[in-house]
Design a protein around this motif. Structure first.
Motif, PDB file in Angstrom:
ATOM      1  N   ARG A 275       3.736 -24.922   6.422  1.00  0.00           N
ATOM      2  CA  ARG A 275       4.761 -24.532   7.398  1.00  0.00           C
ATOM      3  C   ARG A 275       5.184 -23.093   7.167  1.00  0.00           C
ATOM      4  O   ARG A 275       5.395 -22.341   8.101  1.00  0.00           O
ATOM      5  CB  ARG A 275       5.975 -25.467   7.262  1.00  0.00           C
ATOM      6  N   TRP A 276       5.316 -22.708   5.890  1.00  0.00           N
ATOM      7  CA  TRP A 276       5.701 -21.350   5.536  1.00  0.00           C
ATOM      8  C   TRP A 276       4.718 -20.811   4.493  1.00  0.00           C
ATOM      9  O   TRP A 276       4.366 -21.516   3.555  1.00  0.00           O
ATOM     10  CB  TRP A 276       7.113 -21.294   4.949  1.00  0.00           C
ATOM     11  N   VAL A 277       4.305 -19.580   4.668  1.00  0.00           N
ATOM     12  CA  VAL A 277       3.400 -18.930   3.724  1.00  0.00           C
ATOM     13  C   VAL A 277       4.075 -17.657   3.209  1.00  0.00           C
ATOM     14  O   VAL A 277       4.595 -16.854   3.995  1.00  0.00           O
ATOM     15  CB  VAL A 277       2.054 -18.567   4.372  1.00  0.00           C
ATOM     16  N   PHE A 278       4.051 -17.482   1.889  1.00  0.00           N
ATOM     17  CA  PHE A 278       4.581 -16.279   1.257  1.00  0.00           C
ATOM     18  C   PHE A 278       3.410 -15.545   0.615  1.00  0.00           C
ATOM     19  O   PHE A 278       2.764 -16.062  -0.290  1.00  0.00           O
ATOM     20  CB  PHE A 278       5.657 -16.635   0.233  1.00  0.00           C
ATOM     21  N   ASP A 279       3.153 -14.356   1.114  1.00  0.00           N
ATOM     22  CA  ASP A 279       1.915 -13.629   0.801  1.00  0.00           C
ATOM     23  C   ASP A 279       2.182 -12.442  -0.110  1.00  0.00           C
ATOM     24  O   ASP A 279       2.893 -11.517   0.269  1.00  0.00           O
ATOM     25  CB  ASP A 279       1.290 -13.167   2.114  1.00  0.00           C
ATOM     26  N   SER A 280       1.601 -12.463  -1.303  1.00  0.00           N
ATOM     27  CA  SER A 280       1.683 -11.302  -2.189  1.00  0.00           C
ATOM     28  C   SER A 280       0.311 -10.705  -2.466  1.00  0.00           C
ATOM     29  O   SER A 280       0.208  -9.774  -3.276  1.00  0.00           O
ATOM     30  CB  SER A 280       2.338 -11.692  -3.521  1.00  0.00           C
ATOM     31  N   VAL A 281      -0.744 -11.204  -1.808  1.00  0.00           N
ATOM     32  CA  VAL A 281      -2.096 -10.754  -2.148  1.00  0.00           C
ATOM     33  C   VAL A 281      -2.820 -10.050  -1.004  1.00  0.00           C
ATOM     34  O   VAL A 281      -3.641  -9.158  -1.246  1.00  0.00           O
ATOM     35  CB  VAL A 281      -2.957 -11.945  -2.650  1.00  0.00           C
ATOM     36  N   VAL A 282      -2.569 -10.439   0.237  1.00  0.00           N
ATOM     37  CA  VAL A 282      -3.296  -9.851   1.366  1.00  0.00           C
ATOM     38  C   VAL A 282      -2.507  -8.704   1.980  1.00  0.00           C
ATOM     39  O   VAL A 282      -3.007  -7.602   2.168  1.00  0.00           O
ATOM     40  CB  VAL A 282      -3.620 -10.925   2.425  1.00  0.00           C
ATOM     41  N   GLY A 283      -1.261  -8.954   2.307  1.00  0.00           N
ATOM     42  CA  GLY A 283      -0.402  -7.916   2.863  1.00  0.00           C
ATOM     43  C   GLY A 283      -0.476  -7.831   4.369  1.00  0.00           C
ATOM     44  O   GLY A 283      -1.333  -8.445   5.014  1.00  0.00           O
ATOM     45  N   PRO A 284       0.435  -7.065   4.971  1.00  0.00           N
ATOM     46  CA  PRO A 284       0.468  -6.935   6.429  1.00  0.00           C
ATOM     47  C   PRO A 284      -0.736  -6.172   6.953  1.00  0.00           C
ATOM     48  O   PRO A 284      -1.389  -5.425   6.221  1.00  0.00           O
ATOM     49  CB  PRO A 284       1.766  -6.156   6.673  1.00  0.00           C
ATOM     50  N   ALA A 285      -1.031  -6.382   8.231  1.00  0.00           N
ATOM     51  CA  ALA A 285      -2.171  -5.702   8.850  1.00  0.00           C
ATOM     52  C   ALA A 285      -1.977  -4.188   8.845  1.00  0.00           C
ATOM     53  O   ALA A 285      -2.932  -3.428   8.711  1.00  0.00           O
ATOM     54  CB  ALA A 285      -2.365  -6.210  10.278  1.00  0.00           C
ATOM     55  N   GLU A 286      -0.735  -3.738   9.009  1.00  0.00           N
ATOM     56  CA  GLU A 286      -0.450  -2.312   9.020  1.00  0.00           C
ATOM     57  C   GLU A 286       0.649  -2.013   8.008  1.00  0.00           C
ATOM     58  O   GLU A 286       1.658  -2.712   7.952  1.00  0.00           O
ATOM     59  CB  GLU A 286      -0.008  -1.850  10.411  1.00  0.00           C
ATOM     60  N   GLU A 287       0.453  -0.987   7.209  1.00  0.00           N
ATOM     61  CA  GLU A 287       1.447  -0.547   6.247  1.00  0.00           C
ATOM     62  C   GLU A 287       1.857   0.879   6.582  1.00  0.00           C
ATOM     63  O   GLU A 287       1.051   1.646   7.112  1.00  0.00           O
ATOM     64  CB  GLU A 287       0.888  -0.592   4.822  1.00  0.00           C
ATOM     65  N   PRO A 288       3.109   1.236   6.301  1.00  0.00           N
ATOM     66  CA  PRO A 288       3.482   2.644   6.507  1.00  0.00           C
ATOM     67  C   PRO A 288       2.661   3.538   5.591  1.00  0.00           C
ATOM     68  O   PRO A 288       2.206   3.098   4.524  1.00  0.00           O
ATOM     69  CB  PRO A 288       4.973   2.666   6.134  1.00  0.00           C
ATOM     70  N   PRO A 289       2.451   4.772   5.986  1.00  0.00           N
ATOM     71  CA  PRO A 289       1.645   5.670   5.139  1.00  0.00           C
ATOM     72  C   PRO A 289       2.333   5.929   3.805  1.00  0.00           C
ATOM     73  O   PRO A 289       3.564   5.894   3.705  1.00  0.00           O
ATOM     74  CB  PRO A 289       1.543   6.947   5.973  1.00  0.00           C
TER      75      PRO A 289
ATOM     76  N   GLY B  26       8.710   4.216   4.048  1.00  0.00           N
ATOM     77  CA  GLY B  26       8.805   3.559   5.341  1.00  0.00           C
ATOM     78  C   GLY B  26       8.985   2.057   5.211  1.00  0.00           C
ATOM     79  O   GLY B  26       8.564   1.442   4.239  1.00  0.00           O
ATOM     80  N   ARG B  27       9.607   1.475   6.208  1.00  0.00           N
ATOM     81  CA  ARG B  27       9.875   0.041   6.208  1.00  0.00           C
ATOM     82  C   ARG B  27       8.597  -0.735   6.531  1.00  0.00           C
ATOM     83  O   ARG B  27       7.856  -0.403   7.452  1.00  0.00           O
ATOM     84  CB  ARG B  27      10.960  -0.295   7.232  1.00  0.00           C
ATOM     85  N   VAL B  28       8.353  -1.800   5.776  1.00  0.00           N
ATOM     86  CA  VAL B  28       7.202  -2.674   6.000  1.00  0.00           C
ATOM     87  C   VAL B  28       7.612  -3.814   6.914  1.00  0.00           C
ATOM     88  O   VAL B  28       8.670  -4.438   6.711  1.00  0.00           O
ATOM     89  CB  VAL B  28       6.675  -3.240   4.664  1.00  0.00           C
ATOM     90  N   GLU B  29       6.797  -4.095   7.917  1.00  0.00           N
ATOM     91  CA  GLU B  29       7.037  -5.250   8.781  1.00  0.00           C
ATOM     92  C   GLU B  29       6.548  -6.484   8.036  1.00  0.00           C
ATOM     93  O   GLU B  29       5.354  -6.775   7.997  1.00  0.00           O
ATOM     94  CB  GLU B  29       6.311  -5.092  10.113  1.00  0.00           C
ATOM     95  N   ARG B  30       7.468  -7.207   7.428  1.00  0.00           N
ATOM     96  CA  ARG B  30       7.103  -8.274   6.495  1.00  0.00           C
ATOM     97  C   ARG B  30       6.738  -9.575   7.185  1.00  0.00           C
ATOM     98  O   ARG B  30       5.962 -10.369   6.649  1.00  0.00           O
ATOM     99  CB  ARG B  30       8.262  -8.529   5.525  1.00  0.00           C
TER     100      ARG B  30
ATOM    101  N   VAL C 174       4.498 -16.338   8.363  1.00  0.00           N
ATOM    102  CA  VAL C 174       4.089 -15.699   7.111  1.00  0.00           C
ATOM    103  C   VAL C 174       5.094 -14.599   6.761  1.00  0.00           C
ATOM    104  O   VAL C 174       5.473 -13.791   7.618  1.00  0.00           O
ATOM    105  CB  VAL C 174       2.678 -15.099   7.235  1.00  0.00           C
ATOM    106  N   LEU C 175       5.506 -14.573   5.502  1.00  0.00           N
ATOM    107  CA  LEU C 175       6.386 -13.517   5.022  1.00  0.00           C
ATOM    108  C   LEU C 175       5.720 -12.837   3.831  1.00  0.00           C
ATOM    109  O   LEU C 175       5.353 -13.490   2.852  1.00  0.00           O
ATOM    110  CB  LEU C 175       7.741 -14.087   4.597  1.00  0.00           C
ATOM    111  N   THR C 176       5.547 -11.521   3.928  1.00  0.00           N
ATOM    112  CA  THR C 176       4.958 -10.768   2.821  1.00  0.00           C
ATOM    113  C   THR C 176       6.022 -10.520   1.753  1.00  0.00           C
ATOM    114  O   THR C 176       7.156 -10.156   2.063  1.00  0.00           O
ATOM    115  CB  THR C 176       4.400  -9.429   3.308  1.00  0.00           C
ATOM    116  N   ILE C 177       5.654 -10.717   0.497  1.00  0.00           N
ATOM    117  CA  ILE C 177       6.591 -10.544  -0.613  1.00  0.00           C
ATOM    118  C   ILE C 177       6.029  -9.532  -1.610  1.00  0.00           C
ATOM    119  O   ILE C 177       4.866  -9.136  -1.530  1.00  0.00           O
ATOM    120  CB  ILE C 177       6.885 -11.892  -1.317  1.00  0.00           C
TER     121      ILE C 177
END
Length: 372
Positions: free
Chosen positions: A130-144, A245-249, A254-257
């Motif tokens: 139901r909920w995934v907490f991701d510390s290994v893959v990360g968001p598709a786009e990251e701030p530079p 820059g702020r990361v879209e978590r 899915v929530l990136t941690i």
């Protein structure tokens, strides 16, 4: 029953598991990790002004620090803060003490192939959640990346008793600055043993000069510390991208941690205490609201402060020492640590900024705000 999957059993994954374990819920929690990045060689240092859930994992506590800035060495007490060191193995042990008695917690070995909105794919098998907490893959786009924090550390045994076992050196600028803003960090074990680490702020994409880093460490041990003969017991190194820059978590369920979720503070590279606060907030949100997204909003100005500092230091490396000198100019380190903890008021921040070149920072702030 809701299933929660935590992808990765590093600092952020284990910390979240611990905070979920003390919440009153019975949702099955699965922590997935492939074991390729063992915790045994990792350690984190941080400061805090209050007790924490995982304090039992700390192997060292300090109530004062040493800094050498602008030609002066100072020993500063930390006020209400304490500086702690947590080793990876001790963290894992502390977390397992909380989770092992709970039947709804499972640790699973496996490689996370990808993360989807309804779960994760582990070694080719879909694991629904139901909920995934991701510390290994990360968001598709990251701030530079605004800068790169490159460090190389030696765990040394010195012939002479040159280290103060009770006082770590948070930063010492008696090291060459020709290749960018650099300082040395010293974490003592006893009078003869310490981690001595050379830290540099570099432009994004730059490659570390390994020979220069080792030369700087050798020069520091020989000429600054006066260690005499010494033995390098282990070398460790890493390069961390610093992003103001702020990361879209959030992406669906899915929530990136962790660091991939933007919890590495851009101006210092510290993350341990930020991860603890974030883990507690996620667990509280699940408990109160039934979802993990009711997280406190972070004051946007601190990301601006971090970005402005990095912009200035990338152009004028000498400004890093001036900035640290201004922040740590008081009789205790508490005002500076509270600011770096993002717990100060605007009035306190203006007082801390006194002594910094206003025109330089205001120009960088205008440029960053206009281009954002």
């Amino acid at each position: 029953m809701t299933r929660i999957v935590i992808a990765g059993a590093g600092l952020s994954g284990l910390s979240l598991a611990a905070h979920l374990a003390v919440m009153d819920h019975r949702h099955p929690v699965i922590v997935v990790d492939d074991g390729r990045d063992p915790l045994s060689a990792k350690a984190w240092a941080s400061w805090s002004d209050r007790p924490g859930l995982l304090d039992a994992a700390a192997c060292r506590w300090f109530d004062q620090i040493r800094v050498h800035v602008n030609g002066t060495t100072k020993v500063l007490r930390l006020g209400r803060y304490r500086y702690r060191v947590v080793r990876g193995g001790d963290l894992a042990t502390a977390v397992r003490r909380l989770t092992d008695p709970l039947r709804h917690f499972t640790f699973q070995e496996g490689h996370v192939d990808r993360i989807e909105d309804d779960g994760v794919v582990v070694d080719g098998r879909h694991l629904r959640a139901r909920w995934v907490f991701d510390s290994v893959v990360g968001p598709a786009e990251e701030p530079p990346a605004d800068a790169l924090l490159s460090f190389r550390g030696w765990r040394v045994r010195a012939e002479r008793a040159v280290f103060d076992a009770e006082i770590p050196t948070l930063f010492d600028f008696r090291t060459p600055q020709v290749r960018g803003a650099s300082f040395v960090y010293v974490l003592p074990d006893d009078a003869h043993h310490a981690l001595v680490e050379h830290t540099s702020f570099m432009a994004p994409g730059a490659a570390a000069d390994e020979a220069a880093q080792r030369e700087a460490l050798a020069e520091y041990l020989t000429e600054v510390v006066g260690a005499g003969r010494y033995e390098i017991e282990r070398e460790e190194h890493a390069a961390l991208p610093l992003r103001a820059g702020r990361v879209e978590r959030r992406n669906g369920n899915v929530l990136t941690i962790g660091a991939r979720g933007g919890l590495l503070k851009a101006s210092t590279g510290f993350s341990y205490q930020r991860v603890q606060r974030d883990s507690a907030a996620i667990a509280e949100s699940l408990h109160r609201h039934g979802h993990p997204f009711a997280l406190p909003a972070e004051p946007a100005r601190f990301r601006v402060f971090d970005g402005v500092l990095l912009d200035v230091v990338m152009r004028e490396p000498a400004q890093l020492e001036r900035a640290f000198g201004a922040l740590f100019r008081y009789r205790t380190a508490e005002p500076a640590l509270r600011f770096l903890d993002e717990a100060t008021t605007p009035a306190q921040e203006w007082r801390l900024f006194a002594g910094m070149p206003a025109a330089t920072y205001l120009a960088a702030a205008r440029h960053r705000l206009v281009s954002s």
